[in-house]
Design an enzyme around this catalytic site. Structure first.
Site, PDB file in Angstrom:
ATOM      1  N   ASP A  26       0.828  -1.205   0.000  1.00  0.00           N
ATOM      2  CA  ASP A  26       0.000   0.000   0.000  1.00  0.00           C
ATOM      3  C   ASP A  26       0.865   1.259   0.000  1.00  0.00           C
ATOM      4  O   ASP A  26       1.964   1.269   0.546  1.00  0.00           O
ATOM      5  CB  ASP A  26      -0.926  -0.025   1.233  1.00  0.00           C
ATOM      6  CG  ASP A  26      -2.083   0.950   1.082  1.00  0.00           C
ATOM      7  OD1 ASP A  26      -2.340   1.407  -0.049  1.00  0.00           O
ATOM      8  OD2 ASP A  26      -2.726   1.265   2.098  1.00  0.00           O
ATOM      9  N   HIS A  43       2.187   3.473  -9.072  1.00  0.00           N
ATOM     10  CA  HIS A  43       1.951   2.054  -9.361  1.00  0.00           C
ATOM     11  C   HIS A  43       3.105   1.463 -10.170  1.00  0.00           C
ATOM     12  O   HIS A  43       3.524   0.337  -9.931  1.00  0.00           O
ATOM     13  CB  HIS A  43       0.628   1.872 -10.130  1.00  0.00           C
ATOM     14  CG  HIS A  43      -0.584   2.255  -9.330  1.00  0.00           C
ATOM     15  ND1 HIS A  43      -0.754   1.865  -8.018  1.00  0.00           N
ATOM     16  CD2 HIS A  43      -1.691   2.979  -9.650  1.00  0.00           C
ATOM     17  CE1 HIS A  43      -1.912   2.342  -7.574  1.00  0.00           C
ATOM     18  NE2 HIS A  43      -2.498   3.028  -8.540  1.00  0.00           N
ATOM     19  N   LEU A 137      10.812 -20.647  -4.846  1.00  0.00           N
ATOM     20  CA  LEU A 137       9.907 -19.716  -4.150  1.00  0.00           C
ATOM     21  C   LEU A 137       8.544 -19.848  -4.812  1.00  0.00           C
ATOM     22  O   LEU A 137       8.457 -19.940  -6.034  1.00  0.00           O
ATOM     23  CB  LEU A 137      10.401 -18.273  -4.306  1.00  0.00           C
ATOM     24  CG  LEU A 137       9.460 -17.182  -3.768  1.00  0.00           C
ATOM     25  CD1 LEU A 137       9.602 -17.039  -2.253  1.00  0.00           C
ATOM     26  CD2 LEU A 137       9.745 -15.830  -4.429  1.00  0.00           C
TER      27      LEU A 137
HETATM   28  C1  IPE Z   1      -5.374  -2.826  -0.168  1.00  0.00           C
HETATM   29  O1  IPE Z   1      -5.020  -1.509  -0.394  1.00  0.00           O
HETATM   30  C2  IPE Z   1      -5.397  -3.589  -1.452  1.00  0.00           C
HETATM   31  C3  IPE Z   1      -4.132  -3.735  -2.144  1.00  0.00           C
HETATM   32  C4  IPE Z   1      -2.956  -3.363  -1.731  1.00  0.00           C
HETATM   33  C5  IPE Z   1      -4.200  -4.393  -3.421  1.00  0.00           C
HETATM   34  P1  IPE Z   1      -6.122  -0.339  -0.454  1.00  0.00           P
HETATM   35  O2  IPE Z   1      -5.357   0.924  -0.545  1.00  0.00           O
HETATM   36  O3  IPE Z   1      -7.099  -0.602  -1.517  1.00  0.00           O
HETATM   37  O4  IPE Z   1      -6.815  -0.489   0.973  1.00  0.00           O
HETATM   38  P2  IPE Z   1      -7.876   0.446   1.725  1.00  0.00           P
HETATM   39  O5  IPE Z   1      -9.066   0.590   0.829  1.00  0.00           O
HETATM   40  O6  IPE Z   1      -7.223   1.758   1.974  1.00  0.00           O
HETATM   41  O7  IPE Z   1      -8.170  -0.272   2.991  1.00  0.00           O
HETATM   42  C1  IPE Z   2      -1.605   0.241  -3.356  1.00  0.00           C
HETATM   43  O1  IPE Z   2      -1.403   1.606  -3.384  1.00  0.00           O
HETATM   44  C2  IPE Z   2      -1.849  -0.328  -4.735  1.00  0.00           C
HETATM   45  C3  IPE Z   2      -3.211  -0.846  -4.968  1.00  0.00           C
HETATM   46  C4  IPE Z   2      -4.194  -0.844  -4.116  1.00  0.00           C
HETATM   47  C5  IPE Z   2      -3.466  -1.391  -6.274  1.00  0.00           C
HETATM   48  P1  IPE Z   2      -2.611   2.637  -3.352  1.00  0.00           P
HETATM   49  O2  IPE Z   2      -3.002   2.923  -4.750  1.00  0.00           O
HETATM   50  O3  IPE Z   2      -3.677   2.159  -2.483  1.00  0.00           O
HETATM   51  O4  IPE Z   2      -1.883   3.888  -2.732  1.00  0.00           O
HETATM   52  P2  IPE Z   2      -2.482   4.922  -1.681  1.00  0.00           P
HETATM   53  O5  IPE Z   2      -2.996   4.155  -0.524  1.00  0.00           O
HETATM   54  O6  IPE Z   2      -3.551   5.687  -2.387  1.00  0.00           O
HETATM   55  O7  IPE Z   2      -1.310   5.781  -1.323  1.00  0.00           O
HETATM   56 MG    MG Z   3      -4.124   2.427  -0.508  1.00  0.00          MG
END
Ligand code: IPE
Ligand code: IPE
Ligand code: MG
Length: 265
Positions: A26, A43, A137
């Site tokens: 995240d 990303h 792995l």
């Molecule tokens: C969780 O991250 C899902 C992934 C990393 C794929 P999110 O950024 O979507 O989570 P929430 O919605 O903040 O809990």
């Molecule tokens: C995690 O990073 C990637 C996915 C959920 C696909 P986020 O896109 O949730 O990044 P933040 O939380 O907005 O910083």
């Molecule tokens: Mg996020």
């Protein structure tokens, strides 16, 4: 049948190096925002971090690495971000599968694939087939995955296959149908990006997993950060319901048992 005992039915063997690490990657969006870049740049950089962590996991003898790439709730994001993430996923599959195979990595995907384009599904299936016999792995990518979806699809399969057990179902009857039935339960869970929540990830499997949360944003998560997480794991006392004294006793008894066994033969 699931590999390794269920942590709630038996006390699993534990070691200094987590056999299975599961990660919620995240913070990509915030990483980009900090640099005044579009979220997509975060990303993209996140994919680099995935490469580094796969390599670092192999070097540290981790056997299973599971990464949350797209949750069942991520469809709620703006459609341009969703399609960018899908393109990124296809691109990474196209580019990386051969390299994963060369490096002895078994590739798996868990999640509800029904919602994906047929092109992605066939890439996934080909990649899984190609790498099926690798054992260095096991890399599992959770895509359109949700912990509740996983439990529900397992319940439906269990009820369909063993209707005669209705009313007496046990844990093992269900767990054999969970999407990740080929892996032991995770020893260590890592979530980057500062949020302290599970976000519908491996709800069943995390029953006794050690949880580690870090403010580091996913694109910045590197081998050094992984070592910090493993060091934190190594300081934990994994009691699985027992007292600390029981655990200490079982640890000190282990070598003696081995010694007796040796003398006996
Ligand atoms: C969780 O991250 C899902 C992934 C990393 C794929 P999110 O950024 O979507 O989570 P929430 O919605 O903040 O809990
Ligand atoms: C995690 O990073 C990637 C996915 C959920 C696909 P986020 O896109 O949730 O990044 P933040 O939380 O907005 O910083
Ligand atoms: Mg996020």
């Amino acid at each position: 049948m699931p590999i390794g005992p269920s942590s709630t039915c038996e006390i699993p063997e534990t070691g200094m190096i987590p056999k299975h690490i599961a990660i919620i990657m995240d913070g990509n969006g915030r990483w980009a925002k900090k640099r005044l870049l579009p979220r997509m740049a975060g990303h993209k950089q996140g994919v680099e971090a995935v490469r580094n962590i796969i390599k670092a996991s192999i070097e540290r003898d981790v056997e299973y690495l599971t990464i949350f790439a797209f949750s069942s709730e991520n469809w709620r994001r703006p459609s341009d971000e969703v399609s960018f993430l899908m393109q990124l996923f296809i691109g990474a599959l196209e580019q990386e599968i051969a390299k994963l195979h060369e490096n002895g990595i078994r590739f798996k995907v868990v999640g509800d694939l029904a919602k994906f384009e047929p092109k992605i599904v066939s890439f996934i299936q080909n990649g899984e087939k190609l790498t099926a016999n690798n054992s260095r792995l096991t890399l599992t990518v959770a895509a359109n995955y949700g912990g509740r979806w996983d439990i529900m699809q397992a319940i439906n399969k269990m009820a369909l296959h063993s209707p005669e057990l209705q009313g007496t179902y046990e844990e093992k009857d269900l767990s054999q149908y969970l999407a990740m039935n080929y892996a032991p339960e995770p020893d260590l869970f890592i979530r980057t990006g500062g949020e302290c929540r599970i976000s519908n990830f491996l709800l069943w499997h995390l029953a006794y997993t050690e949880l580690y949360f870090t403010n580091t944003l996913w694109p910045d998560f590197d081998a050094r950060e992984l070592d910090l997480a493993i060091q934190s794991f190594q300081r934990r006392e994994r009691r699985f319901g027992r007292t600390s004294e029981q655990l200490q006793r079982s640890l000190s008894e282990k070598p003696i048992t081995k010694l007796f066994a040796k003398n006996d033969t």
